[in-house]
Scaffold this motif. Structure first.
Motif, short mmCIF file in Angstrom:
data_model
loop_
_atom_site.label_atom_id
_atom_site.label_comp_id
_atom_site.label_asym_id
_atom_site.label_seq_id
_atom_site.Cartn_x
_atom_site.Cartn_y
_atom_site.Cartn_z
N ARG A 159 -3.43 -39.63 9.05
CA ARG A 159 -4.65 -38.98 9.51
C ARG A 159 -5.17 -39.72 10.74
O ARG A 159 -5.17 -40.96 10.77
CB ARG A 159 -5.73 -38.99 8.41
N SER A 160 -5.58 -38.98 11.74
CA SER A 160 -6.21 -39.55 12.92
C SER A 160 -7.70 -39.20 12.88
O SER A 160 -8.06 -38.06 12.62
CB SER A 160 -5.57 -38.98 14.19
N VAL A 161 -8.55 -40.20 13.14
CA VAL A 161 -9.99 -39.96 13.15
C VAL A 161 -10.57 -40.49 14.46
O VAL A 161 -10.05 -41.43 15.06
CB VAL A 161 -10.70 -40.63 11.94
N ASP A 162 -11.67 -39.88 14.89
CA ASP A 162 -12.22 -40.17 16.21
C ASP A 162 -13.18 -41.36 16.24
O ASP A 162 -14.35 -41.24 16.62
CB ASP A 162 -12.91 -38.92 16.77
N VAL A 163 -12.68 -42.51 15.83
CA VAL A 163 -13.40 -43.76 16.05
C VAL A 163 -12.44 -44.74 16.72
O VAL A 163 -11.32 -44.93 16.27
CB VAL A 163 -13.98 -44.39 14.76
N GLY A 164 -12.87 -45.31 17.83
CA GLY A 164 -12.08 -46.29 18.55
C GLY A 164 -13.02 -47.21 19.31
O GLY A 164 -14.23 -46.96 19.39
N CYS A 165 -12.49 -48.27 19.88
CA CYS A 165 -13.35 -49.29 20.47
C CYS A 165 -14.13 -48.76 21.68
O CYS A 165 -15.31 -49.10 21.87
CB CYS A 165 -12.54 -50.53 20.83
N VAL A 166 -13.50 -47.92 22.51
CA VAL A 166 -14.19 -47.38 23.68
C VAL A 166 -15.19 -46.30 23.26
O VAL A 166 -16.35 -46.30 23.69
CB VAL A 166 -13.19 -46.80 24.70
N ARG A 167 -14.75 -45.40 22.40
CA ARG A 167 -15.63 -44.31 21.98
C ARG A 167 -16.90 -44.84 21.30
O ARG A 167 -18.00 -44.39 21.56
CB ARG A 167 -14.88 -43.36 21.04
N MET A 168 -16.74 -45.82 20.40
CA MET A 168 -17.91 -46.37 19.70
C MET A 168 -18.81 -47.16 20.65
O MET A 168 -20.04 -47.12 20.54
CB MET A 168 -17.45 -47.28 18.55
#
Length: 313
Positions: A159-168
């Motif tokens: 599963r891929s979820v939309d949290v990452g270091c740049v986005r957050m």
């Protein structure tokens, strides 16, 4: 042996691997591996578009990589693009530029495909380590998204979820165009809330609790490992397959979230492009370890890029 080139263009960085691969024996001989911070995902979460300056930074790196690929004589090239270019309205500008420079069309892959490549790249070597309990949970903490994959020799669930270091960082820590330094308690809580919601989504598909060995990939994880090891400079060979305890991750995360930009920049293993986003990336890893009960994370320098190379070979 087949000489191949794999390019992984993510939200924060673009990376190149040129290698000789032998699918029959599982041997991969690395000829050139490099990474450039281009921040392709700059502003995408807010505007829905790739910024002109972000595209130009990315194209400059592509021109450098094209020269290396030609010099080393790679027979096949595969260019994979992930979260930022998947989300952007003007992604055709990105595709057109890459084709002009490298002669190959970037494949804007799905999160599930991204997870498959990450798992293959990270676990192909680990399969020989009999002391590591199965199944593996591979987590690839990128700039825009995080991939979760559980499997033994093959992927069982992903599963891929939309949290990452740049986005957050951009969503919660940027105020009037400037990154809060250090972030407030409220800002950190907002990031944690997003991460916990994303973990709930991942758990709907991926049996997180069944994992016996946590494997961490990408720059946030490898940077934390370098800090934990106290390295005087970034050393890939020392970081690869190192183990970082839950307690070390917690301590380093707190340090990253309470330090200033200059204090983080002075850390020997810190890439300049990660100084502002490492706090959010560390927080993602810490939340994963807390949710799964992992006592340690096995750090891998081999990841989606190696999986891309194997897919070409």
């Amino acid at each position: 042996m087949t000489r191949v080139a794999g390019i992984d263009c993510g939200t924060n960085s673009i990376r190149l691997l040129v290698a000789d691969c032998d699918p029959a024996t599982g041997e991969l001989v690395e000829l050139d591996r490099r990474m450039t911070i281009v921040r392709l995902g700059q502003g995408v979460d807010r505007t829905g578009r790739l910024a002109p300056e972000a595209l130009e930074r990315t194209f400059a790196a592509c021109r450098e990589y094209a020269g290396i690929i030609k010099e080393l004589g790679a027979e096949r090239v595969r260019f994979v693009a992930t979260s930022a270019s998947r989300d952007a309205e003007n992604r055709e500008d990105f595709v057109r530029g890459v084709v002009e420079i490298l002669g190959v069309e970037p494949e804007v892959i799905s999160g599930d495909q991204e997870a498959e490549f990450s798992f293959t790249g990270a676990t192909r070597e680990l399969a020989a380590h009999e002391h590591l309990a199965r199944p593996f949970l591979v987590v690839d903490i990128g700039g825009g998204s995080t991939e979760f994959v559980v499997g033994d020799d093959h992927v069982r669930a992903a599963r891929s979820v939309d949290v990452g270091c740049v986005r957050m960082t951009e969503r919660h820590l940027v105020v009037d165009g400037v990154v809060t330094d250090p972030p407030s308690v409220e800002q950190i809580a907002a990031i944690r809330a997003d991460i916990e919601a994303a973990l709930d989504l991942a758990a709907e598909t991926v049996p997180l609790a069944e994992a016996r060995t946590l494997v961490g990939l990408a720059g946030s994880v490898t940077t934390l490992a370098g800090i934990a090891l106290g390295l005087p400079a970034y050393e890939s060979s020392a970081i690869h397959h190192s183990r970082v305890s839950h307690e070390q991750v917690r301590e380093i995360t707190e340090r990253m979230l309470t330090s200033t930009h200059d204090e983080r920049a002075a850390i020997p293993v810190m890439h300049p492009g990660r100084v502002d986003v490492i706090g959010a990336g560390a927080l993602v890893l810490l939340a994963i370890m807390e949710r799964t009960g992992a006592e340690e994370v096995v750090v891998s320098e081999h990841d989606i890029l190696d999986g891309i190379a194997w897919s070409v070979a």
